[in-house]
Motif scaffolding. Structure first.
Motif, mmCIF file in Angstrom:
data_model
loop_
_atom_site.group_PDB
_atom_site.id
_atom_site.type_symbol
_atom_site.label_atom_id
_atom_site.label_comp_id
_atom_site.label_asym_id
_atom_site.label_seq_id
_atom_site.Cartn_x
_atom_site.Cartn_y
_atom_site.Cartn_z
ATOM 1 N N ALA A 200 -11.244 19.130 -41.475
ATOM 2 C CA ALA A 200 -12.077 20.239 -41.948
ATOM 3 C C ALA A 200 -11.220 21.445 -42.294
ATOM 4 C CB ALA A 200 -13.102 20.608 -40.877
ATOM 5 N N SER A 201 -10.200 21.720 -41.484
ATOM 6 C CA SER A 201 -9.315 22.843 -41.761
ATOM 7 C C SER A 201 -8.551 22.638 -43.060
ATOM 8 C CB SER A 201 -8.319 23.030 -40.605
ATOM 9 O OG SER A 201 -8.977 23.384 -39.413
ATOM 10 N N VAL A 202 -8.048 21.421 -43.276
ATOM 11 C CA VAL A 202 -7.309 21.127 -44.508
ATOM 12 C C VAL A 202 -8.224 21.237 -45.714
ATOM 13 C CG1 VAL A 202 -6.071 19.314 -45.754
ATOM 14 C CG2 VAL A 202 -5.583 19.712 -43.337
ATOM 15 N N ALA A 203 -9.452 20.726 -45.592
ATOM 16 C CA ALA A 203 -10.395 20.813 -46.707
ATOM 17 C C ALA A 203 -10.708 22.263 -47.056
ATOM 18 C CB ALA A 203 -11.684 20.063 -46.356
ATOM 19 N N ALA A 204 -10.750 23.120 -46.017
ATOM 20 C CA ALA A 204 -11.046 24.534 -46.243
ATOM 21 C C ALA A 204 -9.800 25.320 -46.620
ATOM 22 C CB ALA A 204 -11.661 25.140 -44.983
ATOM 23 N N ALA A 277 -0.181 18.395 -49.538
ATOM 24 C CA ALA A 277 0.244 17.050 -49.165
ATOM 25 C C ALA A 277 0.634 16.952 -47.700
ATOM 26 C CB ALA A 277 1.413 16.613 -50.049
ATOM 27 N N PHE A 278 1.165 18.041 -47.134
ATOM 28 C CA PHE A 278 1.633 18.001 -45.756
ATOM 29 C C PHE A 278 0.511 18.257 -44.742
ATOM 30 C CE2 PHE A 278 5.827 19.078 -47.736
ATOM 31 C CZ PHE A 278 6.466 17.895 -47.375
ATOM 32 N N GLY A 279 -0.698 18.543 -45.192
ATOM 33 C CA GLY A 279 -1.787 18.820 -44.266
ATOM 34 C C GLY A 279 -1.477 20.061 -43.448
ATOM 35 N N ILE A 280 -1.706 19.974 -42.140
ATOM 36 C CA ILE A 280 -1.371 21.081 -41.256
ATOM 37 C C ILE A 280 0.115 20.983 -40.928
ATOM 38 C CG2 ILE A 280 -1.796 22.137 -39.012
ATOM 39 C CD1 ILE A 280 -4.616 21.003 -39.106
ATOM 40 N N ALA A 295 4.894 18.163 -39.897
ATOM 41 C CA ALA A 295 3.757 18.061 -40.814
ATOM 42 C C ALA A 295 2.782 16.961 -40.410
ATOM 43 C CB ALA A 295 4.267 17.810 -42.224
ATOM 44 N N HIS A 296 1.610 16.998 -41.066
ATOM 45 C CA HIS A 296 0.492 16.075 -40.828
ATOM 46 C C HIS A 296 -0.094 16.264 -39.419
ATOM 47 C CE1 HIS A 296 1.616 14.303 -44.571
ATOM 48 N NE2 HIS A 296 2.698 13.704 -44.105
ATOM 49 N N LEU A 297 -0.051 17.496 -38.920
ATOM 50 C CA LEU A 297 -0.503 17.775 -37.560
ATOM 51 C C LEU A 297 -2.030 17.722 -37.451
ATOM 52 C CD1 LEU A 297 1.831 20.805 -36.702
ATOM 53 C CD2 LEU A 297 2.202 18.372 -36.199
ATOM 54 N N ALA A 298 -2.504 17.587 -36.210
ATOM 55 C CA ALA A 298 -3.936 17.681 -35.934
ATOM 56 C C ALA A 298 -4.307 19.054 -35.405
ATOM 57 C CB ALA A 298 -4.346 16.606 -34.924
#
Length: 356
Positions: A200-204, A277-280, A295-298
């Protein structure tokens, strides 16, 4: 009442707006705003996942200790079974001895009891010899009966010990299995809740506030660390693949969602950002001028501008952004930007933190 059919984009726009308002705002360069408290529904989930990881680690240690104990109990049960077998054989021998004594008495006395033979003896010498034989026979019989009874008592006690050891082993093993399974189930559910927040954070395009992880271990000052524990190395630096524009720019550590991620060395947080691309992701600057990216963190456990120590937990692994599965993408760079990466494996090894 207005109809949403005439405006098909209204509902998606309103939902996106709600997500953006609920998420923590960021500045243009990705710096989180606000006080970093991580408010709202789900606050505390990162800490709960970290706590469950610790509980799972303790449960695993207990399970392993129990497994070792179970092996020891199995060996003990095997030894008891061997002892019981020898005792049963001994009791059989004792019973055979009693039978031989009884048969010898019968043959030696011509069918008469020993006492009757003494009464009917024809001379004092014969009488004395008969008394001696009688005493010796009684002693032999008494000893044989006593050994047999003691052996049977010992056998019964050892059988009870063996049964008790087996029952205790079964109960202990079952309790450990239930404990471990329960924690693993809770952990797996919490992992995917955490990943849902990350998505949700990445989408926002806006990161949630940093959620501090209690009990974060740190290394001694000046030491370096591997970024995660319990990993499997996957995509390596420079490897090719359809998911990268040219070559892979870091080292991937395959770990479950929610695995605590450590700062490999002391430094300062220069970027906390979501989206892309790296997400969080988190980028640190170290005293020697190098930068490291996670990268790619939750979730994140630090704020931009914060100083961190070597080994400090700075976030939790996930699968946000352009990711095919849970892992940590780790880079070492000469600048904070993409395109300046160096191979992180020899870089860590040169600092006393070998990967493998």
């Amino acid at each position: 009442m207005p109809s949403y059919r005439r405006h098909p984009l209204v509902v998606p726009v309103l939902l996106c707006a709600a997500v953006v308002l609920a998420a923590r705002p960021t500045t243009a360069d990705g710096e989180p705003g606000g006080d970093g408290a991580g408010d709202g529904p789900g606050s505390g989930l990162s800490e709960r996942v970290a706590r469950l990881y610790e509980e799972a680690a303790v449960a695993t240690q207990q399970y392993e200790a129990g497994r070792v104990e179970a092996e020891a109990q199995r060996a003990k049960a095997r030894r008891l079974e061997q002892l019981l077998g020898r005792e049963r054989q001994g009791i059989t021998v004792l019973r055979e001895d009693l039978g031989r004594i009884a048969r010898a008495q019968y043959r030696g006395g011509g069918g008469l009891p020993v006492a009757a033979q003494l009464v009917l003896s024809s001379s004092p010498d014969k009488l004395m010899r008969g008394q001696h034989v009688l005493a010796r026979t009684n002693m032999t019989v008494g000893n044989a009966i006593g050994r047999s009874r003691r052996a049977e008592t010992r056998l019964a006690a050892d059988e009870a010990r063996a049964a008790g050891a087996r029952q205790a082993l079964e109960r202990h093993t079952a309790q450990l299995a239930v404990l471990k399974k329960g924690i693993e189930q809770k952990l797996e559910q919490a992992r995917w809740q955490l990943q849902g927040q990350a998505d949700a954070s990445v989408a926002a395009g806006a990161c949630r506030g940093a959620e501090r992880l209690d009990g974060s271990p740190t290394n001694d000052k000046g030491k370096w660390a591997v970024p995660v524990d319990g990993y499997t190395l996957s995509a390596s630096f420079g490897s090719g693949g359809a998911r990268w524009a040219s070559r892979h720019t870091g080292q991937d550590f395959a770990v479950p969602i929610g695995t605590p991620v450590r700062a490999v060395g002391a430094g300062r947080v220069v970027r906390v950002s979501c989206g892309g691309a790296f997400g969080i992701e988190i980028v640190l600057r170290h005293a020697d001028g190098y930068y490291t990216q996670y990268a790619h963190l939750a979730s994140v456990a630090v704020d931009q501008g914060e100083n961190v120590t070597a080994g400090q937990w700075i976030g939790q692994s996930g699968t946000s952004g352009n990711s095919t599965g849970p892992h940590l993408h780790f880079e070492v760079r000469v600048t904070p930007e993409v395109g300046s990466a160096v191979d992180p494996v020899p870089w860590l090894a040169a600092r006393g933190a070998p990967v493998g």
